[in-house]
Design a protein around this motif. Structure first.
Motif, PDB file in Angstrom:
ATOM      1  N   LEU A  41       0.825  -1.206   0.000  1.00 51.01           N
ATOM      2  CA  LEU A  41       0.000   0.000   0.000  1.00 51.01           C
ATOM      3  C   LEU A  41       0.859   1.254   0.000  1.00 51.01           C
ATOM      4  O   LEU A  41       0.523   2.252  -0.647  1.00 51.01           O
ATOM      5  N   SER A  42       1.963   1.222   0.733  1.00 54.08           N
ATOM      6  CA  SER A  42       2.861   2.391   0.772  1.00 54.08           C
ATOM      7  C   SER A  42       3.403   2.690  -0.616  1.00 54.08           C
ATOM      8  O   SER A  42       3.413   3.844  -1.069  1.00 54.08           O
ATOM      9  N   ILE A  43       3.848   1.646  -1.314  1.00 48.16           N
ATOM     10  CA  ILE A  43       4.384   1.838  -2.662  1.00 48.16           C
ATOM     11  C   ILE A  43       3.290   2.328  -3.606  1.00 48.16           C
ATOM     12  O   ILE A  43       3.507   3.241  -4.420  1.00 48.16           O
ATOM     13  N   LEU A 353      -6.870  -5.816  -3.216  1.00 48.03           N
ATOM     14  CA  LEU A 353      -8.294  -5.492  -3.090  1.00 48.03           C
ATOM     15  C   LEU A 353      -8.478  -4.036  -2.655  1.00 48.03           C
ATOM     16  O   LEU A 353      -9.317  -3.313  -3.208  1.00 48.03           O
ATOM     17  N   MET A 354      -7.697  -3.603  -1.677  1.00 46.56           N
ATOM     18  CA  MET A 354      -7.803  -2.225  -1.190  1.00 46.56           C
ATOM     19  C   MET A 354      -7.390  -1.225  -2.269  1.00 46.56           C
ATOM     20  O   MET A 354      -8.005  -0.163  -2.416  1.00 46.56           O
ATOM     21  N   TRP A 361     -13.396   3.791  -6.474  1.00 46.17           N
ATOM     22  CA  TRP A 361     -14.394   4.564  -5.733  1.00 46.17           C
ATOM     23  C   TRP A 361     -13.831   5.743  -4.925  1.00 46.17           C
ATOM     24  O   TRP A 361     -14.585   6.559  -4.429  1.00 46.17           O
ATOM     25  N   HIS A 362     -12.526   5.837  -4.755  1.00 52.54           N
ATOM     26  CA  HIS A 362     -11.904   6.961  -4.016  1.00 52.54           C
ATOM     27  C   HIS A 362     -12.542   7.144  -2.639  1.00 52.54           C
ATOM     28  O   HIS A 362     -12.961   8.246  -2.270  1.00 52.54           O
ATOM     29  N   ILE A 363     -12.618   6.051  -1.876  1.00 52.86           N
ATOM     30  CA  ILE A 363     -13.339   6.098  -0.608  1.00 52.86           C
ATOM     31  C   ILE A 363     -12.555   6.799   0.496  1.00 52.86           C
ATOM     32  O   ILE A 363     -13.134   7.230   1.489  1.00 52.86           O
ATOM     33  N   ILE A 364     -11.240   6.920   0.364  1.00 56.64           N
ATOM     34  CA  ILE A 364     -10.430   7.591   1.385  1.00 56.64           C
ATOM     35  C   ILE A 364     -10.111   8.992   0.889  1.00 56.64           C
ATOM     36  O   ILE A 364      -9.382   9.177  -0.083  1.00 56.64           O
ATOM     37  N   PRO A 377      -4.546   8.891  -3.868  1.00 56.46           N
ATOM     38  CA  PRO A 377      -4.326   8.262  -5.170  1.00 56.46           C
ATOM     39  C   PRO A 377      -3.540   6.962  -5.009  1.00 56.46           C
ATOM     40  O   PRO A 377      -2.707   6.828  -4.109  1.00 56.46           O
ATOM     41  N   VAL A 378      -3.803   6.012  -5.854  1.00 59.25           N
ATOM     42  CA  VAL A 378      -3.075   4.740  -5.830  1.00 59.25           C
ATOM     43  C   VAL A 378      -2.673   4.377  -7.251  1.00 59.25           C
ATOM     44  O   VAL A 378      -3.387   4.678  -8.213  1.00 59.25           O
TER      45      VAL A 378
END
Length: 419
Positions: A41-43, A353-354, A361-364, A377-378
């Motif tokens: 997730l960090s990357i 999945l996260m 959906w940009h939930i965070i 952003p991811v």
């Protein structure tokens, strides 16, 4: 199949021969899964954040720009207004370099927007309808019209920050005043749309108008502008592309084909402050990766110690049957790998999945005033994810060598009586 791996597969990880995994096994799998998940997730977050910010910066500052050499300015609010001509030789140099997929003309002109009750100092950015900047503006419109209206007459697209400050809406009229050659010139524009990039440092400065409006303002031809904006084929090699272009232009000037003097700039030069800030994020990622690797490693060591102690009698029985210390170590190393692989699979699955949920959906959310973005952003980098998993695999293998060494100190005679 070797006997050691056969025995390792047959040894149960459950407690008291039930279907429930022992606490030590759960802790080991959870620790590895959590570490892998946090690292992935960090990357993904840092990669996504860097890409989004770079895309926003590149929307205002073209990847590579050609300007007249005397057209120089230190400030974004005071851009150069000297003009160059996109002639046949310059077109040939750009096309033959095969480094750029598009180029367009643009003019950056300081101005003052004035309404009946207020005024604002800005930079009018004159752009062509098919330029990368036009596509960037189109992607960030918040009004109801559309950028196609921008290129029909005296239209202007302003930022939501300007709109709030001057109390303007789509369809409103506004005057722009220019100081050119010691005189003041005025033009009336209609607000065709409003954009918002959440990049306040640029939003408060730039408004967009058709290029031909500023060309008429300066009484120059359609092939003239203050700069030529170029879009690279490879966005990761902007500096190399600029250097290659510069060499071709110098060669053409040396042979006498290219007249005039020019200056080449890149987004890496014009937005160095933001890009250097982004590079600092890599340090944070490295710290997270190191900490999570240590967490996973120490969790694995402690859990495997507990598993070995829980099976002291099994170790004694194997030794009494003739198994060597090396063979027993291989058995428990294989058990450790079972834990590592389970943890890595779970960690990768949860992280992917996260990432997918956040990407769609940009939930965070994020505070745009602090981070220039309204959501986290991811961006999944497959190569980085593979390298990360290989690294976890190697670190775990190194850590497994520590607890299994205790096996050589276990006596078969005493361990068979151990409870």
């Amino acid at each position: 199949m070797k006997a050691t791996y056969f025995i390792a597969r047959r040894l149960r990880l459950n407690s008291d021969n039930t279907q429930r995994l022992s606490t030590s096994v759960i802790i080991a799998i959870s620790g590895i899964a959590l570490s892998v998940m946090v690292m992935l997730l960090s990357i993904a977050i840092v990669s996504g954040f860097k890409k989004q910010i770079k895309d926003k910066v590149a929307g205002f500052e073209s990847q590579v720009s050609i300007l007249a050499s005397h057209a120089y300015s230190d400030s974004v609010s005071e851009p150069a207004t000297d003009f160059l001509t996109l002639d046949a030789e310059l077109k040939s140099i750009i096309d033959d370099s095969e480094l750029f997929k598009s180029y367009s003309l643009s003019i950056k002109q300081p101005a003052i927007l004035k309404t009946e009750n207020d005024f604002e100092g800005i930079v009018l950015y004159g752009i062509e309808s098919d330029s990368p900047t036009a596509k960037f503006v189109r992607a960030n419109l918040t009004g109801n019209n559309g950028i196609e209206y921008l290129f029909d007459g005296n239209k202007i697209v302003i930022s939501s920050q300007m709109a709030n400050s001057l109390k303007l809406n789509c369809g409103d009229k506004v005057y722009a005043y220019f100081f050119i050659d010691g005189t003041v010139r005025a033009r009336r524009f209609e607000v065709s749309d409003i954009y918002n990039t959440n990049f306040s440092d640029y939003d408060k400065v730039y408004a967009f108008v058709p290029l031909h409006v500023l060309q008429r303002l300066h009484s120059i031809s359609a092939g003239q502008a203050s700069q030529i904006d170029l879009e690279c084929f490879n966005a990761d090699k902007i500096d190399d592309s600029a250097l290659g272009l510069q060499q071709r232009m110098m060669l053409s000037a040396y042979t006498g084909k290219l007249s005039g003097t020019y200056r080449i700039t890149t987004v890496n030069d014009n937005a160095m402050m933001y890009l250097n800030w982004l590079e600092l994020l890599d340090t944070n990622v490295v710290v997270i990766l190191i900490l999570m690797s240590l967490v996973a490693g120490f969790t694995l060591i402690s859990s495997l110690f507990i598993i070995i102690l829980e099976r002291v009698s099994t170790i004694g029985l194997l030794k009494a049957m003739g198994a060597s210390d090396k063979q027993v170590r291989h058995i428990f190393t294989a058990i450790g790998w079972r834990l590592v692989l389970r943890g890595m699979i779970i960690g990768n699955a949860v992280a992917l999945l996260m990432v997918m949920v956040q990407y769609v959906w940009h939930i965070i959310p994020l505070d745009p005033s602090a981070y220039y973005l309204s959501y986290v952003p991811v961006r999944l980098n497959l190569f980085a994810a593979i390298i990360l998993n290989v690294g976890v695999f190697v670190v775990s293998w190194s850590m497994l060598l520590i607890p299994v060494r205790i096996i050589s100190k276990i006596s078969p005679a005493k361990s068979l009586c151990y409870e």
